[in-house]
Design a protein around this motif. Structure first.
Motif, mmCIF file in Angstrom:
data_model
loop_
_atom_site.group_PDB
_atom_site.id
_atom_site.type_symbol
_atom_site.label_atom_id
_atom_site.label_comp_id
_atom_site.label_asym_id
_atom_site.label_seq_id
_atom_site.Cartn_x
_atom_site.Cartn_y
_atom_site.Cartn_z
ATOM 1 N N GLY A 241 0.816 -1.222 0.000
ATOM 2 C CA GLY A 241 0.000 0.000 0.000
ATOM 3 C C GLY A 241 0.843 1.263 0.000
ATOM 4 N N HIS A 242 1.867 1.297 0.868
ATOM 5 C CA HIS A 242 2.756 2.467 0.916
ATOM 6 C C HIS A 242 3.535 2.629 -0.391
ATOM 7 C CE1 HIS A 242 3.078 3.109 5.566
ATOM 8 N NE2 HIS A 242 2.095 3.805 5.023
ATOM 9 N N ALA A 243 3.994 1.503 -0.942
ATOM 10 C CA ALA A 243 4.756 1.565 -2.200
ATOM 11 C C ALA A 243 3.870 2.094 -3.333
ATOM 12 C CB ALA A 243 5.308 0.181 -2.549
ATOM 13 N N ILE A 244 2.610 1.646 -3.363
ATOM 14 C CA ILE A 244 1.655 2.127 -4.377
ATOM 15 C C ILE A 244 1.384 3.621 -4.171
ATOM 16 C CG2 ILE A 244 -0.772 1.975 -5.121
ATOM 17 C CD1 ILE A 244 -0.516 -1.117 -4.479
ATOM 18 N N GLU A 245 1.182 4.012 -2.912
ATOM 19 C CA GLU A 245 0.920 5.421 -2.592
ATOM 20 C C GLU A 245 2.096 6.300 -3.030
ATOM 21 O OE1 GLU A 245 -0.349 8.166 1.293
ATOM 22 O OE2 GLU A 245 0.109 6.046 1.576
ATOM 23 N N SER A 246 3.317 5.854 -2.714
ATOM 24 C CA SER A 246 4.518 6.606 -3.112
ATOM 25 C C SER A 246 4.632 6.712 -4.627
ATOM 26 C CB SER A 246 5.784 5.914 -2.573
ATOM 27 O OG SER A 246 5.815 5.968 -1.173
ATOM 28 N N TYR A 247 4.399 5.587 -5.322
ATOM 29 C CA TYR A 247 4.529 5.564 -6.783
ATOM 30 C C TYR A 247 3.519 6.506 -7.440
ATOM 31 C CZ TYR A 247 4.465 3.873 -11.585
ATOM 32 O OH TYR A 247 4.515 3.806 -12.952
ATOM 33 N N PHE A 248 2.262 6.473 -6.958
ATOM 34 C CA PHE A 248 1.235 7.340 -7.534
ATOM 35 C C PHE A 248 1.512 8.808 -7.216
ATOM 36 C CE2 PHE A 248 -2.630 4.861 -9.076
ATOM 37 C CZ PHE A 248 -1.927 3.678 -9.242
ATOM 38 N N LEU A 249 2.150 9.041 -6.069
ATOM 39 C CA LEU A 249 2.473 10.408 -5.648
ATOM 40 C C LEU A 249 3.517 11.038 -6.572
ATOM 41 C CD1 LEU A 249 1.574 12.168 -3.186
ATOM 42 C CD2 LEU A 249 3.595 11.353 -1.982
ATOM 43 N N GLU A 250 4.508 10.235 -6.992
ATOM 44 C CA GLU A 250 5.608 10.798 -7.784
ATOM 45 C C GLU A 250 5.353 10.717 -9.289
ATOM 46 O OE1 GLU A 250 8.455 6.824 -8.133
ATOM 47 O OE2 GLU A 250 9.310 8.807 -7.955
ATOM 48 N N ASN A 251 4.285 10.006 -9.694
ATOM 49 C CA ASN A 251 4.048 9.769 -11.115
ATOM 50 C C ASN A 251 2.919 10.674 -11.628
ATOM 51 O OD1 ASN A 251 3.259 8.632 -13.621
ATOM 52 N ND2 ASN A 251 4.201 6.692 -13.033
ATOM 53 N N ASP A 252 3.278 11.587 -12.531
ATOM 54 C CA ASP A 252 2.293 12.567 -13.037
ATOM 55 C C ASP A 252 1.150 11.928 -13.820
ATOM 56 O OD1 ASP A 252 3.771 14.539 -11.894
ATOM 57 O OD2 ASP A 252 4.886 15.046 -13.718
ATOM 58 N N ASP A 253 1.379 10.717 -14.337
ATOM 59 C CA ASP A 253 0.324 10.055 -15.124
ATOM 60 C C ASP A 253 -0.707 9.365 -14.237
ATOM 61 O OD1 ASP A 253 1.815 10.823 -17.273
ATOM 62 O OD2 ASP A 253 2.894 8.910 -17.425
ATOM 63 N N LYS A 254 -0.457 9.343 -12.930
ATOM 64 C CA LYS A 254 -1.359 8.620 -12.025
ATOM 65 C C LYS A 254 -2.099 9.604 -11.120
ATOM 66 C CE LYS A 254 -0.199 4.333 -13.008
ATOM 67 N NZ LYS A 254 -1.231 3.428 -13.561
ATOM 68 N N PRO A 255 -3.317 9.236 -10.711
ATOM 69 C CA PRO A 255 -4.004 10.104 -9.736
ATOM 70 C C PRO A 255 -3.285 10.007 -8.390
ATOM 71 C CG PRO A 255 -5.213 8.030 -10.014
ATOM 72 C CD PRO A 255 -4.096 8.016 -11.022
ATOM 73 N N THR A 256 -3.305 11.078 -7.597
ATOM 74 C CA THR A 256 -2.752 10.970 -6.244
ATOM 75 C C THR A 256 -3.768 10.226 -5.397
ATOM 76 O OG1 THR A 256 -1.497 12.999 -6.465
ATOM 77 C CG2 THR A 256 -1.975 12.286 -4.226
ATOM 78 N N LEU A 257 -3.333 9.123 -4.782
ATOM 79 C CA LEU A 257 -4.250 8.326 -3.964
ATOM 80 C C LEU A 257 -4.224 8.814 -2.519
ATOM 81 C CD1 LEU A 257 -3.498 4.660 -5.120
ATOM 82 C CD2 LEU A 257 -5.339 6.156 -5.891
#
Length: 356
Positions: A241-257
């Motif tokens: 969950g934390h890894a997914i949250e971090s990845y979405f946070l730094e990736n402009d193509d993904k929504p911020t979760l």
């Protein structure tokens, strides 16, 4: 809970909590009181706080920007400087009025300023009520990696008042629900069945569920404050969950979760891995997945997304000697900690999530 009024870290609700806060201020007579808010809680929650507080004492408000991306050392630096400029000393009191970012960061700021000054948490989001405000974990992110810098230090008191929940958008309520669902999975079939069928419009039952969730976490933390064994169960679903949250946070193509949205995905993945490795029942796995997807929209992950999420697992704080360690469940309420999981199981879990 909280029979002894001087018990540090106690969580007290509604009027009892507000009275305990007033008593604390009267007895300790702090040199100054600082209220840490973010822009949202300043606007929506400060007036509720000022109306409900049962003490007369002038305070100064320090407001930080909204969002996980500001849960970092440079925000702390600004708050430390403001405290210094406004004459805070070891006899001052910090009141953290906000969600998980405010309580995590505010607790860290208080724990480190002048080697530690007292702080009180007043959580305003469901997530902070059932998770961040209990157990004394304070800290900030390092870049986009969650909670890498921090300390364990209990607040003097936590005041829990569900009046603040009326200020939340619905997705922030469901974000907190993720942690309550987690408490069900790690604690008991009984609580799982109750929280699984939650009805947000039944205010009385929902408040009971919140309080029971706090009790579950409180009991776990009391038995294992420094996370040697049992407290690790509170990380269920959080490794991925934390890894997914971090990845979405730094990736402009993904929504911020929101934290709970990422943990919800992490719990589905962890439960599938549990079924594969330690025999979690298949039927219950499907029930868990269906329950979570009823509340949380499904996200899409490409092969490249999953590869990157797996690479981020090395930053998980539970790792030892470079090995990624998971909390897994043999069944609801029956856990195994420190489980090594081969990446092939993680890919299979993502496949299951995608096709469910």
């Amino acid at each position: 809970m909280g029979k002894n009024s001087s018990e540090k870290g106690q969580v007290l609700r509604d009027d009892i909590g507000w009275e305990a806060l007033a008593k604390y201020v009267k007895e300790k007579s702090p040199s100054k009181i600082f209220i840490i808010t973010d822009e949202n809680t300043n606007k929506l929650c400060l007036s509720i706080f000022l109306e409900k507080k049962k003490f007369e004492f002038s305070s100064e408000t320090i407001t930080i920007p909204v969002g996980e991306i500001y849960k970092n050392i440079s925000t702390c630096f600004n708050v430390w400087e403001t405290l210094s400029e406004k004459g805070a000393d070891q006899k001052s009191l910090i009141i953290n009025l906000g969600g998980g970012v405010v309580t995590d960061l505010g607790g860290f700021v208080a724990s480190t300023f002048k080697r530690g000054i007292p702080f009180i948490n007043i959580p305003t989001s469901l997530l902070a009520m059932v998770d961040a405000s209990v157990g004394g974990k304070n800290g900030v992110d390092l870049g986009h990696i969650k909670n890498q810098i921090g300390v364990i230090n209990l607040p003097e008191l936590v005041v829990l008042d569900t009046a603040f929940l009326t200020t939340l958008p619905h997705e922030h309520v469901t974000s907190g629900l993720a942690e309550m669902l987690k408490h069900g999975l790690i604690h008991s079939q009984t609580y799982w069945e109750r929280i699984k069928n939650v009805d947000f419009s039944d205010k009385v039952e929902f408040e009971k569920l919140i309080w029971d969730s706090v009790e579950i976490k409180k009991e776990i933390v009391a038995k294992d404050p420094f996370e040697n064994n049992l407290r690790k169960t509170l990380n269920y679903g959080h490794t991925l969950g934390h890894a997914i949250e971090s990845y979405f946070l730094e990736n402009d193509d993904k929504p911020t979760l929101l934290h709970g949205e990422a943990v919800a995905i992490g719990m589905i993945l962890a439960t599938h891995i549990s079924a594969e490795i330690v025999g979690f029942p298949q039927r219950t796995l499907n029930d868990v997945t269906e329950t979570i997807l009823n509340h949380f929209p499904k996200q899409t992950f490409s092969k490249n997304d999953i590869d990157t999420v797996i690479k981020l697992l090395v930053f998980d704080k539970k790792n030892r000697n470079g090995k990624v360690l998971f909390v897994l469940l043999e069944d609801i309420g029956h856990y195994k900690t420190d489980c090594e999981v081969d990446n092939s199981f993680i890919y299979k879990a993502f496949e299951y999530y995608k096709n469910f």
